[in-house]
Design a protein around this motif. Sequence first.
Motif, PDB file in Angstrom:
ATOM      1  N   MET A  50     -18.453 -18.979 -14.235  1.00  0.00           N
ATOM      2  CA  MET A  50     -17.128 -19.247 -14.804  1.00  0.00           C
ATOM      3  C   MET A  50     -16.065 -18.775 -13.829  1.00  0.00           C
ATOM      4  N   THR A  51     -14.782 -19.067 -14.146  1.00  0.00           N
ATOM      5  CA  THR A  51     -13.675 -18.598 -13.308  1.00  0.00           C
ATOM      6  C   THR A  51     -12.829 -17.625 -14.119  1.00  0.00           C
ATOM      7  N   PRO A  52     -11.989 -16.849 -13.453  1.00  0.00           N
ATOM      8  CA  PRO A  52     -11.097 -15.944 -14.193  1.00  0.00           C
ATOM      9  C   PRO A  52     -10.192 -16.710 -15.145  1.00  0.00           C
ATOM     10  N   ALA A  53      -9.797 -17.913 -14.745  1.00  0.00           N
ATOM     11  CA  ALA A  53      -8.935 -18.727 -15.614  1.00  0.00           C
ATOM     12  C   ALA A  53      -9.622 -19.014 -16.942  1.00  0.00           C
ATOM     13  N   ASP A  54     -10.960 -19.232 -16.878  1.00  0.00           N
ATOM     14  CA  ASP A  54     -11.702 -19.484 -18.119  1.00  0.00           C
ATOM     15  C   ASP A  54     -11.562 -18.318 -19.084  1.00  0.00           C
ATOM     16  N   LEU A  55     -11.311 -17.140 -18.541  1.00  0.00           N
ATOM     17  CA  LEU A  55     -11.189 -15.972 -19.409  1.00  0.00           C
ATOM     18  C   LEU A  55      -9.719 -15.627 -19.652  1.00  0.00           C
ATOM     19  N   GLY A  56      -8.831 -16.483 -19.174  1.00  0.00           N
ATOM     20  CA  GLY A  56      -7.411 -16.231 -19.381  1.00  0.00           C
ATOM     21  C   GLY A  56      -6.851 -15.124 -18.519  1.00  0.00           C
ATOM     22  N   VAL A  57      -7.512 -14.868 -17.383  1.00  0.00           N
ATOM     23  CA  VAL A  57      -7.027 -13.792 -16.515  1.00  0.00           C
ATOM     24  C   VAL A  57      -6.279 -14.395 -15.327  1.00  0.00           C
ATOM     25  N   ASP A  58      -5.039 -13.942 -15.107  1.00  0.00           N
ATOM     26  CA  ASP A  58      -4.313 -14.515 -13.968  1.00  0.00           C
ATOM     27  C   ASP A  58      -4.643 -13.708 -12.712  1.00  0.00           C
ATOM     28  N   MET A  59      -4.663 -14.452 -11.589  1.00  0.00           N
ATOM     29  CA  MET A  59      -5.198 -13.871 -10.352  1.00  0.00           C
ATOM     30  C   MET A  59      -4.112 -13.314  -9.435  1.00  0.00           C
ATOM     31  N   ALA A  60      -2.838 -13.421  -9.854  1.00  0.00           N
ATOM     32  CA  ALA A  60      -1.753 -13.014  -8.953  1.00  0.00           C
ATOM     33  C   ALA A  60      -1.947 -11.564  -8.529  1.00  0.00           C
ATOM     34  N   PRO A  61      -1.899 -11.334  -7.234  1.00  0.00           N
ATOM     35  CA  PRO A  61      -2.128  -9.956  -6.769  1.00  0.00           C
ATOM     36  C   PRO A  61      -0.953  -9.047  -7.104  1.00  0.00           C
ATOM     37  N   ARG A  62      -1.267  -7.791  -7.393  1.00  0.00           N
ATOM     38  CA  ARG A  62      -0.218  -6.804  -7.639  1.00  0.00           C
ATOM     39  C   ARG A  62      -0.006  -5.919  -6.415  1.00  0.00           C
ATOM     40  N   ILE A  63      -1.004  -5.952  -5.515  1.00  0.00           N
ATOM     41  CA  ILE A  63      -0.944  -5.090  -4.329  1.00  0.00           C
ATOM     42  C   ILE A  63      -1.027  -5.981  -3.107  1.00  0.00           C
ATOM     43  N   GLN A  64      -0.199  -5.688  -2.108  1.00  0.00           N
ATOM     44  CA  GLN A  64      -0.270  -6.439  -0.863  1.00  0.00           C
ATOM     45  C   GLN A  64      -0.771  -5.513   0.240  1.00  0.00           C
ATOM     46  N   ILE A  65      -1.790  -5.972   0.945  1.00  0.00           N
ATOM     47  CA  ILE A  65      -2.287  -5.161   2.055  1.00  0.00           C
ATOM     48  C   ILE A  65      -1.341  -5.367   3.226  1.00  0.00           C
ATOM     49  N   VAL A  66      -0.752  -4.276   3.690  1.00  0.00           N
ATOM     50  CA  VAL A  66       0.222  -4.371   4.766  1.00  0.00           C
ATOM     51  C   VAL A  66      -0.483  -4.380   6.114  1.00  0.00           C
ATOM     52  N   SER A  67      -1.367  -3.407   6.326  1.00  0.00           N
ATOM     53  CA  SER A  67      -2.147  -3.433   7.572  1.00  0.00           C
ATOM     54  C   SER A  67      -3.410  -2.602   7.411  1.00  0.00           C
ATOM     55  N   VAL A  68      -4.398  -2.960   8.215  1.00  0.00           N
ATOM     56  CA  VAL A  68      -5.647  -2.207   8.252  1.00  0.00           C
ATOM     57  C   VAL A  68      -5.858  -1.803   9.706  1.00  0.00           C
ATOM     58  N   GLU A  69      -6.026  -0.522   9.948  1.00  0.00           N
ATOM     59  CA  GLU A  69      -6.144  -0.063  11.338  1.00  0.00           C
ATOM     60  C   GLU A  69      -7.331   0.861  11.518  1.00  0.00           C
ATOM     61  N   ASP A  70      -7.817   0.883  12.763  1.00  0.00           N
ATOM     62  CA  ASP A  70      -8.863   1.834  13.109  1.00  0.00           C
ATOM     63  C   ASP A  70      -8.271   3.234  13.108  1.00  0.00           C
ATOM     64  N   PRO A  71      -9.088   4.235  12.823  1.00  0.00           N
ATOM     65  CA  PRO A  71      -8.566   5.594  13.017  1.00  0.00           C
ATOM     66  C   PRO A  71      -8.276   5.794  14.502  1.00  0.00           C
ATOM     67  N   PRO A  72      -7.342   6.711  14.849  1.00  0.00           N
ATOM     68  CA  PRO A  72      -6.984   6.857  16.273  1.00  0.00           C
ATOM     69  C   PRO A  72      -8.216   7.233  17.101  1.00  0.00           C
ATOM     70  N   VAL A  73      -8.255   6.700  18.323  1.00  0.00           N
ATOM     71  CA  VAL A  73      -9.384   6.984  19.204  1.00  0.00           C
ATOM     72  C   VAL A  73      -9.366   8.460  19.561  1.00  0.00           C
ATOM     73  N   ARG A  74     -10.544   9.045  19.544  1.00  0.00           N
ATOM     74  CA  ARG A  74     -10.621  10.483  19.822  1.00  0.00           C
ATOM     75  C   ARG A  74     -10.227  10.744  21.271  1.00  0.00           C
ATOM     76  N   GLU A  75      -9.310  11.663  21.457  1.00  0.00           N
ATOM     77  CA  GLU A  75      -8.854  11.981  22.811  1.00  0.00           C
ATOM     78  C   GLU A  75      -9.772  12.996  23.446  1.00  0.00           C
ATOM     79  N   ALA A  76      -9.803  12.956  24.777  1.00  0.00           N
ATOM     80  CA  ALA A  76     -10.607  13.937  25.490  1.00  0.00           C
ATOM     81  C   ALA A  76     -10.010  15.321  25.274  1.00  0.00           C
ATOM     82  N   GLY A  77     -10.850  16.320  25.257  1.00  0.00           N
ATOM     83  CA  GLY A  77     -10.346  17.682  25.114  1.00  0.00           C
ATOM     84  C   GLY A  77      -9.744  18.161  26.420  1.00  0.00           C
TER      85      GLY A  77
END
Lengths: 256, 529
Positions: free
Chosen positions: A208-235
């Motif tokens: 089935m689809t979410p619509a079949d259950l009366g659920v709207d799919m509009a997102p409430r959260i927008q992903i702004v960016s996904v980034e790697d953790p900072p590269v480990r610097e040399a000591g």
Amino acid sequence: MALKVLVGCKRVIDYAVKIRIKPDKLGVVTEGVKHSMNPFDEIAVEEAVRLKERKLAKEIIVVTCGPPQAAETIRTALAMGADRGIHVEIPLDQMDTFQPLHVSKVLAKLAEKEKVDIVMLGKLAIDDDSNQTAQMTASLLDWPQGVFASKIDKTDAGLEIIREVDGGLETIRTTLPAVLSADLRLNEPRYATLPNIMKAKKKKVVKMTPADLGVDMAPRIQIVSVEDPPVREAGQTVADVDDLVAKLKEKGFSSA
Amino acid sequence: AVMRGVPQLLSRARLVRAGFSASEPVLAVQAGILQPDKFTQTFVQIRGLKSSKVIYQAPLTAVDIADSGKQLKQELEAIVGPGNVSSGESVVLQHGQDEGPHPGKSPDIVVFPSSTGEVSEVCKICTRHNVPIIPYGTGTGLEGGISAVEGGVCVNVSKNMNKILQIHQEDFSAVVQPGISREMLNQEMRADGLWFPVDPGADASVCGMCATGASGTNAVRYGTMKENCLNLEVVLADGRIIHTAGIGSRPKKSSAGYNLTSLFLGSEGTLGIITSATICLHAIPESVAAAVVGFPTVQNAVDTVVMTLQCSVPMARMELLDEVQMKACNEYSGLSYPETPHLFLEFHGSESEVESQTETVRDIAADNEGGEFQWAVQQEDRTKLWTARHRAYYADIALRPGCRSLTTDVCVPVSALPDLVTATKADIAENGLIGPMVGHVGDGNFHTMLLFDPADPEEFRKCKEVANKMARSAIALGGTCTGEHGVGQGKMALLEEQFGKDGIDVMRQIKGALDPQQLMNPGKVFSRN
């Protein structure tokens, strides 16, 4: 008295895979990457199957919200011992915007439709680490919740649940129906065996689809960016203790 | 500009080849090409050598002369890339030392190829330079198999060659590269109802397990690597790439040609480098039960095992832990087993099969003075029940904090086990050592963990003596000096005893045919002559 259990499971990137960020920095690479059932959902399915083996549950319905490929996830749950499946299909390109609130609404609707006694989920999914779905589902249904469960027992009045909390273990009692979420030490899930995988092919899965259950799919959260953790610097090597102290002061680690 | 390690490379390797000891401070000088004094002077200056004996060696080839180790490194870098060649101190150190008690010798260079083709080119280069080649998987061996006794190039085939090439669910087979360990393979297949059951304890490379002919606790039912390997892709010293059962072949059985797969299985890197293995998979058992039962004597336990096998009970695991081991486990894991020999058992099958198997064995154990028969079906309960066995090694080390263990490994016909155990126990006691025992008793294979203080060479010597005596007794009883771990360096003399001169000579001839320059993992399994 035997209970009807609705178990939710999610298809996620396999925990052993090395995650790579997409070039557009809006998500991670999923194409061609191995996926499997969210490990906490495996624990949830296992617990439901054990309830059935203990004759406390009479039927286990497994539900997933996911792309067409998520059919595999349902099959795994069926091979572990679930009785039938519901596949709420979400197009692959909409998976990122289909968020815990939507899932909770779907689960709440299905819980009412199927008249279940327990909604059993994993405590969180390892891709988004949200830990929201069980709680929101309980709230939408206005049912009690037993989340981070490490032990579940049936009592005359309902359920007794031991929860893992920061300070130790908390025992709560709830009435039924209730929403539960599985924590790591609830059980060790069984492997799907070949005979059971074969049997699972014959079990019913409804789409089935979410619509079949009366659920709207509009997102409430927008992903702004996904980034790697900072590269480990040399000591930095320091020449002697004085040098070390000077550097610590320089970096603001010393109040002296 | 001191080139650390590299100038020594050719000198040491060639010296040993020429019959000199590697520890003698000798410099071989190519006669007639360079003025010996100039060469010696320069070399001495660079290396800071105080004394050196100079000998004149017959002229080597043009390549050798132009060579200075730097050349070798450059050629290797051209094949695998500069980032995949290292002679850094910690890198070579790691690649010479496995998990056994014997100190390992570091190679001179470590290379990390990314394909079978690269491995082939690396071998060709090493052959041209006459430099030893040591294959390296996960370094989890116990017999010093990766120690570079004559220096050379360590070929780490697991770092970059780490793919599962194929999984054939319906045919129950898979093809894996050396970087795939058995746990990685099982994780990959866990949702498909398949598993790879050979379980030596360590999370070893599957190809490495082929090289050592590894086995494990499940062998009594599922076999060792020898029964679970269908085909190997091997790179020979001269760079040729062969497939031991045929190119791309993976039938369950074949009568085609010599059984090269068997030849390379257990050859411990002395005949070639395994770059991929086609192995057998099995169905994850429907139902698993675990049981633990104690006995007054080892004889009682072994009798139980023999009768169980005679009743054709398809046992999945049968492990014997002696009373010393049980004491160690009690102390380490906070358990309270009686300090007597115990059998740890596992049953696989459908639910009804497992139930009936358990019943049968319970009765047999009772007939043999077995004590309380504890058993469990649930995953967590089984894990708890087997805790003692799983943590056996750590429990042993905890008996004497700071000690290390010389783990022996012999295999005899099952009926000979009680005698061997009794004799070994007496020997251990006589030498004042501590030696808990764990055995894959269904195969007649058992291990003694002889504890020694690493700072006490006398104690280590005693442990070696006891271990050797055990292996000799095993051979005399119709068994073998190594059931699973391989020969490596430590058991070369025992191998001669087991096979006799002619047997070893045949092995030498085969090695001579496939590796005429004696470059593949020298100093292992058997001596040159």
